[in-house]
Enzyme design. Structure first.
Site, PDB file in Angstrom:
ATOM      1  N   GLU A 114     -16.680  19.731 -19.724  1.00 33.49           N
ATOM      2  CA  GLU A 114     -17.333  19.555 -18.433  1.00 33.49           C
ATOM      3  C   GLU A 114     -17.258  18.095 -17.989  1.00 33.49           C
ATOM      4  O   GLU A 114     -17.017  17.805 -16.820  1.00 33.49           O
ATOM      5  CB  GLU A 114     -18.793  20.019 -18.497  1.00 33.49           C
ATOM      6  CG  GLU A 114     -19.394  20.071 -17.108  1.00 33.49           C
ATOM      7  CD  GLU A 114     -20.806  20.603 -17.056  1.00 33.49           C
ATOM      8  OE1 GLU A 114     -21.013  21.646 -16.445  1.00 33.49           O
ATOM      9  OE2 GLU A 114     -21.712  19.951 -17.620  1.00 33.49           O
ATOM     10  N   ARG A 157     -12.747   2.398  14.438  1.00 33.13           N
ATOM     11  CA  ARG A 157     -14.007   1.940  15.007  1.00 33.13           C
ATOM     12  C   ARG A 157     -13.909   0.451  15.355  1.00 33.13           C
ATOM     13  O   ARG A 157     -13.585  -0.384  14.493  1.00 33.13           O
ATOM     14  CB  ARG A 157     -15.131   2.170  13.985  1.00 33.13           C
ATOM     15  CG  ARG A 157     -16.468   1.581  14.359  1.00 33.13           C
ATOM     16  CD  ARG A 157     -17.131   2.353  15.460  1.00 33.13           C
ATOM     17  NE  ARG A 157     -18.471   1.854  15.742  1.00 33.13           N
ATOM     18  CZ  ARG A 157     -19.167   2.218  16.804  1.00 33.13           C
ATOM     19  NH1 ARG A 157     -18.676   3.088  17.678  1.00 33.13           N
ATOM     20  NH2 ARG A 157     -20.379   1.736  17.000  1.00 33.13           N
TER      21      ARG A 157
END
Ligand SMILES: Cc1cc2nc3c(=O)[nH]c(=O)nc-3n(C[C@H](O)[C@H](O)[C@H](O)COP(=O)(O)OP(=O)(O)OC[C@H]3O[C@@H](n4cnc5c(N)ncnc54)[C@H](O)[C@@H]3O)c2cc1C
Length: 387
Positions: A250, A276
């Site tokens: 995991e 931006r």
């Protein structure tokens, strides 16, 4: 030493990314988008089924059980590509719990009969798995659990309560850890396979969470649940070995999803910083912004190295306890920091749900807690250094 991927690995990784980008972008029915599902806590079952069809649930499972037989490196690469291509981190978290904390323990510790019975259906997505270790009073100190398993004739009788269990509300197969002998501590912990519908097994309502809202989490209550002897996973008392083995998987493969998500964030953030404009120029031309982006890239690069090292060690059959603790710690800290930076670089827009970066931040925070908290990872690292 070779840090490159083979042609085959690159092609495989790209195919997973293309699949995720195309097939997991939207559901055919409401709630369609990740943002809409995040709002209502909706599980993307259609996406789960598509992943099953593509072979994601089959990745580490050998062909004889209907799987693809991929090694840890390929599994990690696939998870990385999924994390980059799909914005529904909850769906991917559910898939990871299913594959790495249920299929893997079955593969590594299951009897032939158990594997034949469950794996082919898990690979097809007909059965969803979950992994039930944590309890209200046993979290980091997982082996102090009190869920008991009492031997009566040819069966065990389970009693206790589990909490924070990923997939519990939708699971068909529960890998439940219980103690057959509390006096023996970790050596008494045993894994049991319990199917939905077993008398005395109940699942609470989904728990409301900060993030990963599209991955259902719940409590599991066991009241005199009878489990036949042949549904013990591995041997009686082998629970801690099962738990430790699956945590290594995991800590590499689940966290590869986060690595992919960070790559997606970086690509979007670079684009945003170029588009931006403030004070007549792209915000990316301000060093305060470009340095944040450079730091994001550095974290990703290091996270990838440390994570793939774990996968490589495991693929060649070596233990990776130290490396997987380092990787879990570093990838999760990086994921949270990169998410914070992605929000900050977008200013007010970053704070608004519509721009979908605040969700990554909420999703990221859990990564410092699950699979063993980051404080516990530091304890593991220190103890493996002899402290
Ligand atoms: C999104 C999510 C999904 C999860 N999914 C599952 C699942 O599928 N199955 C499952 O079994 N569990 C699952 N868990 C539970 C998870 O494993 C636990 O939350 C985790 O192990 C921590 O336990 P706890 O929450 O009880 O915290 P505690 O153990 O109570 O810890 C509280 C704080 O104290 C610190 N602390 C505790 N002991 C020490 C120590 N010795 N040294 C230093 N610091 C310490 C911790 O690091 C933490 O900061 C999930 C949790 C989350 C958030």
């Amino acid at each position: 030493m070779d840090f490159g991927l083979s042609e085959e690995q690159s092609a495989f990784k790209k195919s997973v990314y293309d699949f995720a980008k195309k097939e997991l972008a939207s559901a055919s029915a409401e709630p369609k988008t990740t943002r809409e599902r995040d709002k209502v806590g909706g599980f993307f079952r259609e996406g789960f089924d598509k992943c099953a069809e593509f072979g994601i649930l089959a990745l580490p499972v050998p062909e004889q059980y209907g799987g693809l037989g991929k090694d840890v490196v390929d599994c990690a690469l696939a998870m990385q590509a999924l994390g980059r291509g799909c914005t529904d981190s909850g769906l991917l978290f559910t898939i990871s719990s299913h594959v790495f904390t249920c299929e893997i323990p079955l593969l590594q510790f299951g009897s032939e009969e158990q594997k034949q019975r469950f794996l082919p259906r898990m690979v097809k997505g007909e059965l969803i798995g979950c992994h039930a270790m944590s309890e209200p009073e046993a979290g980091s100190d997982a082996f102090s659990l009190t869920t008991s398993a009492e031997k009566r004739g040819d069966r065990f009788v389970l009693n206790g309560q589990k909490t924070f269990i990923s997939n519990a509300p939708i699971a068909d197969l529960f890998l439940v850890f219980a103690t057959t002998n509390r006096a023996r501590g970790w050596a008494g912990v045993t894994g049991f396979l319990v199917e939905r519908g077993a008398k005395g097994l109940s699942v609470g309502k989904p728990l409301e969470k900060m993030g990963l809202k599209t991955s259902p989490t719940g409590e599991v209550v066991l009241e005199d649940v009878e489990v036949p002897e042949d549904m013990v996973l591995g041997r009686v008392g082998q629970g801690s070995a099962i738990f430790n083995a699956e945590m290594e998987w995991e800590r590499s493969c689940l966290f590869a999803l986060h690595l992919g998500a960070m790559e997606r964030q970086l690509e979007d953030t670079i684009r945003y910083a170029k588009e931006r404009k403030q004070f007549g120029q792209p915000i990316g031309s301000f060093q305060a912004v470009s340095h944040k982006i450079a730091d994001m890239k550095v974290r990703i690069e290091l996270a990838e190295l440390v994570l793939l090292k774990v996968a490589w060690l495991k693929a060649k059959g070596s233990r990776a306890s130290l490396e997987s603790a380092i990787s879990k710690l570093f990838v999760s800290e990086s994921f949270v920091q990169n998410s914070l930076d992605a929000v900050q670089i977008r200013g007010g827009y970053g704070y608004m749900a519509e721009y979908e970066v605040e969700r990554d931040l909420r999703d990221a925070i859990g990564s410092k807690i699950y699979s063993g908290t980051n404080e516990i990872q530091k304890n593991i690292i220190a103890s493996l250094l002899g402290l």
